[in-house]
Design a protein around this motif. Structure first.
Motif, short mmCIF file in Angstrom:
data_model
loop_
_atom_site.label_atom_id
_atom_site.label_comp_id
_atom_site.label_asym_id
_atom_site.label_seq_id
_atom_site.Cartn_x
_atom_site.Cartn_y
_atom_site.Cartn_z
N SER A 107 0.71 -0.99 -0.16
CA SER A 107 0.12 -0.18 0.05
C SER A 107 0.60 0.95 0.16
N LEU A 109 0.63 3.53 2.04
CA LEU A 109 0.32 4.21 3.85
C LEU A 109 1.71 4.38 3.96
N GLN A 134 -8.38 0.51 5.36
CA GLN A 134 -7.40 1.86 4.75
C GLN A 134 -8.22 2.09 3.19
N ILE A 140 -1.28 6.91 8.92
CA ILE A 140 -1.88 6.60 10.42
C ILE A 140 -0.71 6.37 11.05
#
Length: 345
Positions: A107, A109, A134, A140
């Motif tokens: 991902s 992220l 997500q 995050i």
């Protein structure tokens, strides 16, 4: 008649002398084996191999150190030798190869980068749970809203650690440093061992002359001093930073192992990682707690040992867990059982 009796007598003496020799041989052999096992580091016989784990002590502590520290007791087996495995060099080579491979997260992220009053930031439980979805999240929270207060030298050394790291922590001088056992001949050259401590623990180590200004290593462990006054008031809160955020403290490692300070690592970490993670093709392996199967039980033990002074805060935390569906452990959760970490008396 007389000659016959003499022959019979000589034969009887001959057999008796042979029996005496066998008895003496058996006695001497038994004494030798008893002496060998009593003086041997392994307490086991017939364990000779180039792949056999190291048996020499990594560090010798003064007798007064750690006399009154808490520990998780366990029943010792008759043979206390470290686990033997013949594929050690193959395991070492495979983990070395995996550690050099580039890792690309699936991902996109990213970790939140901002300043806050606390290290973890102040998020409500509902807000934290929202980050598990997500699909609509690109950043995050993962701690470090305040600097982790260690020296730049330690920080650079931690960033240079690659491959495998074993981490533990002692805050408020609550436990004692326990050396790993059963390490392979090349493990110390390929695995980093880091022990995080606070000012109180450091003071205790200096009292026993285990550390000095020029010595930051105790046996296998490299000691990292954390200026905990810049983090949380509760030492237990500071300890979990090293426990849960290893991937951020050591950004270049491929595999990591957390060892509670009340436990002693009895198996080579390369064998643990290969047997529980690499060979199973999984991301994580978690050992079941030796005593508790519900978080509520561990919370009660935490209060009983007075490791957490804020009783109301702990109660609120557990009630929040239960509100969001926390259930007791069962075989349906299928944790990876591990007999590799044992408590010591």
């Amino acid at each position: 008649m007389i000659m016959g009796k003499s022959t019979t007598c000589r034969r009887g003496l001959f057999f008796e002398s042979k029996l005496l020799c066998f008895s003496l041989l058996y006695l001497l052999t038994s004494l030798f084996l008893a002496l060998y096992t009593s003086l041997s580091n392994t307490k086991c016989l017939f364990r000779s191999s180039p792949f056999e784990p190291l048996h020499t002590s990594l560090f010798t502590y003064p007798s007064s150190y750690g006399q009154h520290k808490y520990a998780i007791s366990t029943l010792r087996s008759t043979c206390s030798s470290p686990v033997f495995f013949s594929d050690y060099l193959n395991v070492l080579k495979e983990i070395q190869d995996l550690s050099t491979q580039d890792y690309s997260p699936i991902s996109s992220l990213k970790y939140m980068q901002r300043k806050a009053e606390t290290f973890g930031g102040k998020f409500s439980a509902q807000k934290r749970f929202s980050f598990f979805d997500q699909s609509n999240v690109t950043e995050i929270p993962c701690g470090f809203f305040k600097d982790f207060p260690i020296s730049d030298y330690d920080r650079n050394e931690m960033e240079n650690c690659r491959g495998v790291v074993v981490v533990s922590a002692i805050f408020n001088d609550h436990d004692k440093i326990r050396q790993p056992k059963g390490l392979g001949s090349k493990t110390l050259d390929n695995v980093c061992f880091y022990m995080f401590i606070d000012d109180v623990t450091h003071k205790g180590l200096k009292y026993h002359k285990l550390v000095s200004e020029n010595n930051n290593r105790i046996g296998a462990w490299r000691i990292v001093k954390v200026l905990s006054k810049d983090l949380y008031e509760n030492p237990a809160m500071n300890g979990v930073i090293a426990k849960y955020l290893i991937h951020r403290l050591f950004p270049n490692v491929k595999f990591s192992i957390w060892v509670d300070a009340k436990l002693q690592l009895m198996v080579d970490p390369l064998l643990l990682i290969h047997g529980l993670v690499v060979s199973k093709n999984v991301d994580m392996a978690i050992s079941k707690h030796p005593f508790y199967i519900h978080t509520m039980e561990e919370a009660m033990a935490t209060l009983r040992w007075k490791k957490w002074w804020d009783v109301i805060g702990l109660r609120t935390q557990i009630e929040t867990y239960c509100e969001f569906g926390l259930q007791p452990w069962s075989s349906n959760k299928l944790p990876y059982p591990s007999g590799s970490i044992h408590g010591i008396d």
